[in-house]
Design an enzyme around this catalytic site. Structure first.
Site, PDB file in Angstrom:
ATOM      1  CE  LYS A 298      33.747  28.366  33.723  1.00 58.63           C
ATOM      2  NZ  LYS A 298      35.175  28.072  33.653  1.00 58.63           N
TER       3      LYS A 298
ATOM      4  CD  GLN B 201      38.162  29.499  32.037  1.00 55.13           C
ATOM      5  OE1 GLN B 201      37.225  29.677  32.807  1.00 55.13           O
ATOM      6  NE2 GLN B 201      38.253  28.402  31.300  1.00 55.13           N
TER       7      GLN B 201
ATOM      8  CG  ASP C 183      37.379  25.036  38.308  1.00 51.16           C
ATOM      9  OD1 ASP C 183      36.278  24.770  37.814  1.00 51.16           O
ATOM     10  OD2 ASP C 183      38.180  25.849  37.820  1.00 51.16           O
TER      11      ASP C 183
END
Ligand code: NDP
Length: 280
Positions: free
Chosen positions: A53, A97, A120
């Site tokens: 990422k 995460q 997200d």
């Protein structure tokens, strides 16, 4: 023999387009999209995802900030970082995460993120607004699947579509997004009876179960579009999808491989959400 959907190429195309848009945004409005990633603990798969990422951010010309915290970090410490990032004008996207260590409740952490910065698309505000079509951000993997279908010119409207898997990050949001695009949706799970009878009806079949090669050739309708979301690490270290590729590809009209199908799209859509967040 099916046409193989090249997620690697499409994802690179999307990332190149995002890079151009980011450059334009910087030149015209002086805004550089910024993504903050919070990684707690030392899960090796998470380390790899976070690295990817960050690299993708850098390549797109984004600002990337990383917070690496030890596995015994308490919730309060994470909340403090998130609250600061919520107020930080240089940061447009915040990603925590997953999975998080046991002492941390992932739901509370996700809810602490400003929904506008929830790139997200996991915040209940954004998940809830999937029903109304007003979410700030949609989940990245489902968005990536739609992007693949669109870029291959695959019609969604009116299609008999079956999703195997009902998780909050793939199956359920994907169902809502496809419904919005006028597909007829069936969602299957472990209590579904006669699974193969249901999957055989699908003109578009999406496997997101996390069960290696569970979708066999005899479970697929002739000329179906088959999207494989599964990423399963086998005992020999190799990756397998949820679809038995060699048999299913003989019957399908289109199919995504694993790796190189849906996987690369997830990061591309994360960048897209971050770019959009910079425009909110
Ligand atoms: P979850 O484990 O959260 O959910 C799996 C779902 O599949 C559940 O709803 C489960 O049913 C259902 N399921 C599992 N086995 C069967 C079966 N034999 N028959 C019918 N239904 C079944 O997984 P995720 O949604 O998080 O992930 C699914 C897969 O996608 C994984 O392999 C994951 O690694 C991959 N993934 C890939 C991403 C990418 O970027 N390509 C991103 C996210 C995930 P029930 O609810 O009844 O338990």
């Amino acid at each position: 023999m099916a046409i193989i959907i090249d997620g690697k190429k499409i994802s690179q195309d999307v990332r190149n387009e995002i890079k151009e848009k980011a450059l334009h945004l910087k030149e015209v409005r002086g805004i550089i999209p910024g993504l903050a990633v919070i990684l707690v603990g030392d899960d090796s798969a998470s380390e790899i995802y976070v690295k990817r990422k960050e690299n993708a951010c850098r390549e797109a010309g984004f600002l990337s900030k990383e917070f690496r915290l030890p596995a015994d970090t308490d919730e309060k410490e994470i909340f403090d970082i998130i609250y600061k990032l919520n107020r930080d004008e240089t940061i447009h996207g915040i990603l925590v995460q997953l999975p998080l260590p046991k002492q941390i409740n992932p739901e509370s952490v996700i809810e602490a993120v400003d929904p506008k910065k929830d790139v997200d698309g996991f915040h209940p505000y954004n998940l809830g607004h999937l029903f109304t079509g007003d979410a700030f951000h949609n989940s990245c993997t489902p968005s990536g699947i739609l992007e693949l279908l669109d870029r291959y010119g695959i019609e969604i409207k009116g299609k008999e579509t079956v999703i195997v898997g009902r998780s909050n990050i793939v199956g359920k949001p994907l169902a809502m997004m496809l419904l919005k695009r006028h597909a007829t949706i069936t969602i299957c799970h472990t209590r579904t009876k006669n699974l193969s009878e249901v999957t055989k009806r699908a003109e578009i079949l999406i496997a997101a179960a996390g069960s290696p090669e569970m979708i066999k050739g005899n479970m697929v309708r002739q000329d179906a579009v088959v999207i494989d979301v599964g990423i399963n690490r086998l005992g020999n270290g190799k990756l397998a999808g949820d679809v038995a590729f060699s048999e299913v590809s003989k019957k399908a009209s289109y199919i995504t491989p694993v790796p190189g199908g849906v996987g690369p799209m997830t990061i591309a859509m994360l960048l897209m959400n971050t770019l959009n967040a910079a425009l909110i």
